[in-house]
Write a protein that holds these residues in place. Structure first.
Motif, mmCIF file in Angstrom:
data_model
loop_
_atom_site.group_PDB
_atom_site.id
_atom_site.type_symbol
_atom_site.label_atom_id
_atom_site.label_comp_id
_atom_site.label_asym_id
_atom_site.label_seq_id
_atom_site.Cartn_x
_atom_site.Cartn_y
_atom_site.Cartn_z
ATOM 1 N N MET A 105 7.259 -8.156 -2.522
ATOM 2 C CA MET A 105 7.597 -7.003 -2.154
ATOM 3 C C MET A 105 6.351 -6.354 -1.301
ATOM 4 O O MET A 105 5.263 -6.384 -1.564
ATOM 5 C CB MET A 105 7.730 -5.998 -3.480
ATOM 6 N N ASN A 106 6.794 -5.637 -0.329
ATOM 7 C CA ASN A 106 5.771 -5.137 0.677
ATOM 8 C C ASN A 106 5.737 -3.447 0.394
ATOM 9 O O ASN A 106 6.728 -2.983 -0.240
ATOM 10 C CB ASN A 106 6.370 -5.263 2.175
ATOM 11 N N HIS A 107 4.657 -2.717 0.768
ATOM 12 C CA HIS A 107 4.733 -1.463 0.636
ATOM 13 C C HIS A 107 4.817 -0.744 2.011
ATOM 14 O O HIS A 107 4.271 -1.259 3.126
ATOM 15 C CB HIS A 107 3.014 -1.319 0.535
ATOM 16 N N TYR A 108 5.647 0.261 2.035
ATOM 17 C CA TYR A 108 6.216 0.851 3.137
ATOM 18 C C TYR A 108 5.862 2.433 3.158
ATOM 19 O O TYR A 108 5.927 2.966 2.085
ATOM 20 C CB TYR A 108 7.457 0.288 3.433
ATOM 21 N N LEU B 59 10.130 7.143 11.420
ATOM 22 C CA LEU B 59 9.374 6.259 11.474
ATOM 23 C C LEU B 59 9.165 5.490 10.144
ATOM 24 O O LEU B 59 8.676 6.133 9.223
ATOM 25 C CB LEU B 59 8.040 6.695 12.046
ATOM 26 N N THR B 60 9.307 4.148 10.375
ATOM 27 C CA THR B 60 8.892 3.242 8.692
ATOM 28 C C THR B 60 7.989 2.540 9.351
ATOM 29 O O THR B 60 7.869 1.586 10.352
ATOM 30 C CB THR B 60 10.080 2.621 8.348
ATOM 31 N N VAL B 61 6.693 2.337 8.631
ATOM 32 C CA VAL B 61 5.818 1.623 8.725
ATOM 33 C C VAL B 61 5.174 0.835 7.502
ATOM 34 O O VAL B 61 5.582 1.118 6.339
ATOM 35 C CB VAL B 61 4.378 2.362 9.502
ATOM 36 N N ALA B 62 4.931 -0.540 7.678
ATOM 37 C CA ALA B 62 4.406 -1.383 6.757
ATOM 38 C C ALA B 62 3.000 -0.954 6.254
ATOM 39 O O ALA B 62 2.177 -0.931 7.294
ATOM 40 C CB ALA B 62 4.544 -2.783 6.903
ATOM 41 N N LEU B 63 2.497 -1.066 5.230
ATOM 42 C CA LEU B 63 1.023 -0.302 4.955
ATOM 43 C C LEU B 63 0.240 -1.657 4.506
ATOM 44 O O LEU B 63 0.819 -2.350 3.789
ATOM 45 C CB LEU B 63 1.106 0.629 4.015
ATOM 46 N N ASP B 64 -0.960 -1.738 5.131
ATOM 47 C CA ASP B 64 -1.805 -2.846 4.593
ATOM 48 C C ASP B 64 -2.747 -2.308 3.611
ATOM 49 O O ASP B 64 -2.542 -1.011 3.079
ATOM 50 C CB ASP B 64 -2.660 -3.452 5.995
ATOM 51 N N LYS B 65 -3.611 -3.121 3.096
ATOM 52 C CA LYS B 65 -4.294 -2.546 2.020
ATOM 53 C C LYS B 65 -5.156 -1.512 2.185
ATOM 54 O O LYS B 65 -5.386 -0.658 1.292
ATOM 55 C CB LYS B 65 -5.245 -4.056 1.262
ATOM 56 N N HIS B 66 -5.717 -1.339 3.092
ATOM 57 C CA HIS B 66 -6.476 -0.143 3.615
ATOM 58 C C HIS B 66 -5.613 1.187 3.819
ATOM 59 O O HIS B 66 -6.026 2.247 3.291
ATOM 60 C CB HIS B 66 -7.028 -0.399 5.138
ATOM 61 N N ALA B 67 -4.568 1.310 4.564
ATOM 62 C CA ALA B 67 -3.615 2.147 4.464
ATOM 63 C C ALA B 67 -3.146 2.365 3.017
ATOM 64 O O ALA B 67 -3.162 3.679 2.532
ATOM 65 C CB ALA B 67 -2.430 1.895 5.173
ATOM 66 N N TRP C 237 -5.988 4.430 1.573
ATOM 67 C CA TRP C 237 -5.995 5.797 2.094
ATOM 68 C C TRP C 237 -4.833 6.610 1.510
ATOM 69 O O TRP C 237 -5.259 7.878 1.229
ATOM 70 C CB TRP C 237 -5.963 5.697 3.506
ATOM 71 N N ALA C 238 -3.735 6.047 1.240
ATOM 72 C CA ALA C 238 -2.431 7.063 0.866
ATOM 73 C C ALA C 238 -2.733 7.383 -0.604
ATOM 74 O O ALA C 238 -2.468 8.440 -1.034
ATOM 75 C CB ALA C 238 -1.368 6.223 0.906
ATOM 76 N N GLU C 239 -3.290 6.427 -1.657
ATOM 77 C CA GLU C 239 -3.799 6.818 -2.889
ATOM 78 C C GLU C 239 -4.764 7.990 -2.909
ATOM 79 O O GLU C 239 -4.669 8.962 -3.603
ATOM 80 C CB GLU C 239 -4.304 5.639 -3.528
#
Length: 112
Positions: A1-4, A89-97, A100-102
């Motif tokens: 599962m990817n984070h979006y 707009l939908t973007v896939a989040l990497d570990k840094h994003a 940052w969101a948290e």
């Protein structure tokens, strides 16, 4: 599962009930396709940087979720078909994003 993360702008002429119904519809769409909702935010009515469909403002919403990648394309198609959406707009989040969101969510909780 990817984070979006998906940000979308709804038409400003919609009533509050129509906005809630639209947000609920797409949240249900994601959950029914196996998504785990991480965060939902209603940013409210904001002025646009430039007119879209002759409108100068729109209702902004943010979804952060985890889902399999094959769900994103049907979601994007549904957004495109729905006339209540001005932009999305939908973007896939990497570990840094993700981190940052948290941190951003923690700051919002502290302010509230």
């Amino acid at each position: 599962m990817n984070h979006y993360e998906t940000v979308f702008i709804l038409n400003p002429v919609l009533s509050e009930d129509q906005i809630k119904e639209t947000v609920k519809k797409y949240e249900d769409f994601l959950v029914s396709n196996g998504a785990k909702m991480v965060s939902k935010e209603d940013w409210g009515l904001k002025k646009l940087a430039y007119p879209i469909q002759n409108k100068k403002s729109g209702f902004y919403h943010l979804f952060e979720y985890q889902v399999a990648g094959e769900v994103i394309n049907p979601l994007e198609v549904e957004f495109g078909r729905d006339e209540r959406f001005m932009r999305h707009l939908t973007v896939a989040l990497d570990k840094h994003a993700i981190s940052w969101a948290e941190r951003r969510r923690d700051k919002l909780k502290q302010k509230a």
